[in-house]
Scaffold this motif. Structure first.
Motif, PDB file in Angstrom:
ATOM      1  N   ASN A 160      71.739  23.238 -12.427  1.00 35.20           N
ATOM      2  CA  ASN A 160      72.571  22.977 -13.613  1.00 35.20           C
ATOM      3  C   ASN A 160      72.586  21.491 -13.979  1.00 35.20           C
ATOM      4  OD1 ASN A 160      73.240  25.725 -13.779  1.00 35.20           O
ATOM      5  ND2 ASN A 160      74.930  25.463 -12.334  1.00 35.20           N
ATOM      6  N   GLY A 161      71.401  20.871 -13.866  1.00 32.98           N
ATOM      7  CA  GLY A 161      71.254  19.474 -14.267  1.00 32.98           C
ATOM      8  C   GLY A 161      71.687  18.455 -13.235  1.00 32.98           C
ATOM      9  N   ILE A 162      72.202  18.908 -12.097  1.00 35.15           N
ATOM     10  CA  ILE A 162      72.648  18.000 -11.033  1.00 35.15           C
ATOM     11  C   ILE A 162      71.608  17.994  -9.911  1.00 35.15           C
ATOM     12  CG2 ILE A 162      74.423  17.547  -9.295  1.00 35.15           C
ATOM     13  CD1 ILE A 162      76.400  19.023 -11.143  1.00 35.15           C
ATOM     14  N   GLN A 163      71.139  16.802  -9.543  1.00 34.64           N
ATOM     15  CA  GLN A 163      70.163  16.713  -8.458  1.00 34.64           C
ATOM     16  C   GLN A 163      70.845  17.035  -7.135  1.00 34.64           C
ATOM     17  OE1 GLN A 163      67.101  13.503  -8.393  1.00 34.64           O
ATOM     18  NE2 GLN A 163      67.934  13.036  -6.376  1.00 34.64           N
ATOM     19  N   THR A 164      70.287  18.006  -6.413  1.00 31.46           N
ATOM     20  CA  THR A 164      70.891  18.439  -5.156  1.00 31.46           C
ATOM     21  C   THR A 164      70.087  18.013  -3.935  1.00 31.46           C
ATOM     22  OG1 THR A 164      69.769  20.588  -5.264  1.00 31.46           O
ATOM     23  CG2 THR A 164      71.977  20.426  -6.259  1.00 31.46           C
ATOM     24  N   PHE A 165      68.831  17.621  -4.137  1.00 29.66           N
ATOM     25  CA  PHE A 165      68.017  17.136  -3.012  1.00 29.66           C
ATOM     26  C   PHE A 165      66.861  16.315  -3.537  1.00 29.66           C
ATOM     27  CE2 PHE A 165      64.418  17.465  -0.060  1.00 29.66           C
ATOM     28  CZ  PHE A 165      65.006  16.874   1.059  1.00 29.66           C
ATOM     29  N   ASP A 166      66.472  15.304  -2.740  1.00 33.28           N
ATOM     30  CA  ASP A 166      65.276  14.515  -3.025  1.00 33.28           C
ATOM     31  C   ASP A 166      64.763  13.980  -1.690  1.00 33.28           C
ATOM     32  OD1 ASP A 166      63.529  13.119  -5.132  1.00 33.28           O
ATOM     33  OD2 ASP A 166      64.181  11.444  -3.872  1.00 33.28           O
ATOM     34  N   GLY A 167      63.558  14.357  -1.310  1.00 29.74           N
ATOM     35  CA  GLY A 167      63.026  13.902  -0.029  1.00 29.74           C
ATOM     36  C   GLY A 167      61.582  14.289   0.175  1.00 29.74           C
ATOM     37  N   GLN A 168      60.989  13.738   1.221  1.00 30.62           N
ATOM     38  CA  GLN A 168      59.571  13.926   1.517  1.00 30.62           C
ATOM     39  C   GLN A 168      59.396  14.811   2.737  1.00 30.62           C
ATOM     40  OE1 GLN A 168      56.869  12.687  -0.269  1.00 30.62           O
ATOM     41  NE2 GLN A 168      55.567  13.882   1.103  1.00 30.62           N
ATOM     42  N   MET A 169      58.698  15.898   2.569  1.00 35.14           N
ATOM     43  CA  MET A 169      58.385  16.771   3.688  1.00 35.14           C
ATOM     44  C   MET A 169      57.534  16.015   4.707  1.00 35.14           C
ATOM     45  SD  MET A 169      57.470  20.265   1.571  1.00 35.14           S
ATOM     46  CE  MET A 169      57.127  21.241   3.043  1.00 35.14           C
ATOM     47  N   GLY A 170      57.855  16.192   5.990  1.00 35.43           N
ATOM     48  CA  GLY A 170      57.077  15.543   7.041  1.00 35.43           C
ATOM     49  C   GLY A 170      57.507  14.131   7.371  1.00 35.43           C
ATOM     50  N   SER A 171      58.430  13.563   6.600  1.00 35.58           N
ATOM     51  CA  SER A 171      58.920  12.211   6.880  1.00 35.58           C
ATOM     52  C   SER A 171      59.842  12.233   8.092  1.00 35.58           C
ATOM     53  CB  SER A 171      59.666  11.659   5.671  1.00 35.58           C
ATOM     54  OG  SER A 171      60.857  12.404   5.447  1.00 35.58           O
ATOM     55  N   ASP A 172      60.181  11.052   8.611  1.00 41.45           N
ATOM     56  CA  ASP A 172      61.101  10.983   9.741  1.00 41.45           C
ATOM     57  C   ASP A 172      62.448  11.613   9.379  1.00 41.45           C
ATOM     58  OD1 ASP A 172      59.177   9.713  11.242  1.00 41.45           O
ATOM     59  OD2 ASP A 172      59.978   7.691  10.932  1.00 41.45           O
ATOM     60  N   GLU A 173      62.915  11.334   8.151  1.00 39.81           N
ATOM     61  CA  GLU A 173      64.183  11.895   7.692  1.00 39.81           C
ATOM     62  C   GLU A 173      64.112  13.419   7.649  1.00 39.81           C
ATOM     63  OE1 GLU A 173      67.292  11.502   3.904  1.00 39.81           O
ATOM     64  OE2 GLU A 173      65.225  10.797   3.711  1.00 39.81           O
ATOM     65  N   TRP A 174      63.004  13.936   7.130  1.00 38.44           N
ATOM     66  CA  TRP A 174      62.806  15.383   7.061  1.00 38.44           C
ATOM     67  C   TRP A 174      62.791  15.995   8.457  1.00 38.44           C
ATOM     68  CZ3 TRP A 174      62.306  19.079   3.212  1.00 38.44           C
ATOM     69  CH2 TRP A 174      61.778  20.315   3.596  1.00 38.44           C
ATOM     70  N   ASN A 175      62.012  15.405   9.339  1.00 37.64           N
ATOM     71  CA  ASN A 175      61.898  15.947  10.694  1.00 37.64           C
ATOM     72  C   ASN A 175      63.247  15.929  11.414  1.00 37.64           C
ATOM     73  OD1 ASN A 175      59.163  16.401  10.325  1.00 37.64           O
ATOM     74  ND2 ASN A 175      58.563  14.424  11.182  1.00 37.64           N
ATOM     75  N   ASN A 176      64.053  14.926  11.137  1.00 36.49           N
ATOM     76  CA  ASN A 176      65.388  14.863  11.736  1.00 36.49           C
ATOM     77  C   ASN A 176      66.274  15.990  11.213  1.00 36.49           C
ATOM     78  OD1 ASN A 176      67.491  13.423  13.335  1.00 36.49           O
ATOM     79  ND2 ASN A 176      68.405  13.130  11.305  1.00 36.49           N
ATOM     80  N   MET A 177      66.160  16.286   9.906  1.00 38.72           N
ATOM     81  CA  MET A 177      66.937  17.389   9.332  1.00 38.72           C
ATOM     82  C   MET A 177      66.511  18.718   9.952  1.00 38.72           C
ATOM     83  SD  MET A 177      67.472  16.548   5.265  1.00 38.72           S
ATOM     84  CE  MET A 177      65.707  16.456   4.879  1.00 38.72           C
ATOM     85  N   VAL A 178      65.215  18.913  10.119  1.00 39.63           N
ATOM     86  CA  VAL A 178      64.720  20.142  10.739  1.00 39.63           C
ATOM     87  C   VAL A 178      65.242  20.264  12.164  1.00 39.63           C
ATOM     88  CG1 VAL A 178      62.660  21.359  11.557  1.00 39.63           C
ATOM     89  CG2 VAL A 178      62.642  20.282   9.301  1.00 39.63           C
ATOM     90  N   ALA A 179      65.211  19.160  12.897  1.00 44.46           N
ATOM     91  CA  ALA A 179      65.631  19.164  14.302  1.00 44.46           C
ATOM     92  C   ALA A 179      67.103  19.529  14.471  1.00 44.46           C
ATOM     93  CB  ALA A 179      65.359  17.802  14.925  1.00 44.46           C
ATOM     94  N   HIS A 180      67.894  19.287  13.438  1.00 47.69           N
ATOM     95  CA  HIS A 180      69.329  19.596  13.505  1.00 47.69           C
ATOM     96  C   HIS A 180      69.690  20.848  12.701  1.00 47.69           C
ATOM     97  CE1 HIS A 180      69.313  15.379  14.849  1.00 47.69           C
ATOM     98  NE2 HIS A 180      70.405  15.708  15.506  1.00 47.69           N
ATOM     99  N   SER A 181      68.694  21.687  12.460  1.00 46.65           N
ATOM    100  CA  SER A 181      68.909  22.917  11.696  1.00 46.65           C
ATOM    101  C   SER A 181      68.474  24.131  12.505  1.00 46.65           C
ATOM    102  CB  SER A 181      68.094  22.876  10.391  1.00 46.65           C
ATOM    103  OG  SER A 181      66.715  23.090  10.662  1.00 46.65           O
ATOM    104  N   LYS A 182      68.673  25.302  11.950  1.00 51.33           N
ATOM    105  CA  LYS A 182      68.225  26.537  12.589  1.00 51.33           C
ATOM    106  C   LYS A 182      66.706  26.574  12.737  1.00 51.33           C
ATOM    107  CE  LYS A 182      68.091  30.335  10.092  1.00 51.33           C
ATOM    108  NZ  LYS A 182      68.545  31.485   9.261  1.00 51.33           N
ATOM    109  N   PHE A 183      66.022  25.771  11.930  1.00 53.06           N
ATOM    110  CA  PHE A 183      64.566  25.788  11.912  1.00 53.06           C
ATOM    111  C   PHE A 183      63.946  25.038  13.095  1.00 53.06           C
ATOM    112  CE2 PHE A 183      66.083  25.929   7.447  1.00 53.06           C
ATOM    113  CZ  PHE A 183      65.804  27.268   7.234  1.00 53.06           C
TER     114      PHE A 183
END
Length: 238
Positions: free
Chosen positions: A180-203
């Motif tokens: 609805n016109g609001i940015q909800t996410f912006d990031g790079q797959m495979g980056s350190d930030e991404w890998n950290n999010m994966v590590a703290h998720s069900k994935f």
């Protein structure tokens, strides 16, 4: 004079509405390379994950692609595009019934060794934030990168029964979501930030060893509790 202006504005509004008829492309969109993934009349271009056809729970009603949980259980399953997409912009509209849950899953690797779409593909959540049972975690709210990023400050779905607008861009592994016109996410797959999010998720679990490893695949609409409706599903390759 005021009445005449109001009638003129009403007429202009009607023309704009006609020009934006659901499940169609304008001349400008065609020129820009947009293609419809749903023609408003059939399930052409889609199939149930790991099957050849679309299950009976997925039907076309009044110009919308509808997941109807009241249909026989054997007709369920996520549906995926026949084609794979890598660098793309995806636009669509969705609405759900009270308490419903669904999702847009992409980069799906369709292979019998993966029993579900979400084992390989990230998800943009689709949810009734108010009454769905999966509303307890902030990054499980509508528009969020499911179980990885987002919260109520960016998740602003319209009330149940109203259409929500999605814009999802993937370009060389860089993801940007809008609801609805609001940015909800912006990031790079495979980056350190991404890998950290994966590590703290069900994935981070063993079953998800191939999760989000390839920034290319099929796009899925998810079967989940409750009904969901979809229209104006269009894509352009970048």
């Amino acid at each position: 004079m005021k009445t005449a202006v109001l009638f003129a504005l009403a007429g202009l509004s009607a023309l704009v509405s006609m020009a934006q008829e659901p499940n169609t492309l304008s001349k400008k969109e065609k020129k820009e390379g947009w293609k419809l993934l749903f023609d408003g009349k059939s399930t052409k271009g889609w199939h149930t994950y790991l099957r050849d056809t679309v299950g009976s729970k997925w039907q076309v009603k009044d110009g919308a692609l509808v997941f109807d949980p009241s249909q026989p259980q054997s007709g369920g399953g996520d549906i995926v595009t026949n084609e794979e997409y890598e660098n793309f912009e995806l636009n669509l509209e969705w609405k759900v019934s009270k308490g419903s849950n669904s999702g847009i899953i992409f980069d799906v690797q369709e292979n019998p060794k993966y029993g579900a779409t979400y084992l390989t593909g990230p998800e943009m959540q689709v949810l009734d934030n108010k009454d769905a049972s999966d509303n307890k975690k902030q990054n499980h709210l509508a528009g969020c990168l499911y179980d990885m990023s987002g919260d109520s400050t960016v998740s602003k779905p319209h009330p149940v029964g109203e259409w929500n607008q999605v814009r999802l861009i993937q370009n060389k592994g860089h993801l940007t979501f809008w609801l609805n016109g609001i940015q909800t996410f912006d990031g790079q797959m495979g980056s350190d930030e991404w890998n950290n999010m994966v590590a703290h998720s069900k994935f981070a679990g063993k079953a998800f060893s191939d999760f989000a490893k390839v920034a290319k695949g099929r796009i899925a609409l998810q079967q989940h509790p409750g009904s969901s409706e979809w229209r104006n599903i269009k894509i352009r390759q970048l």
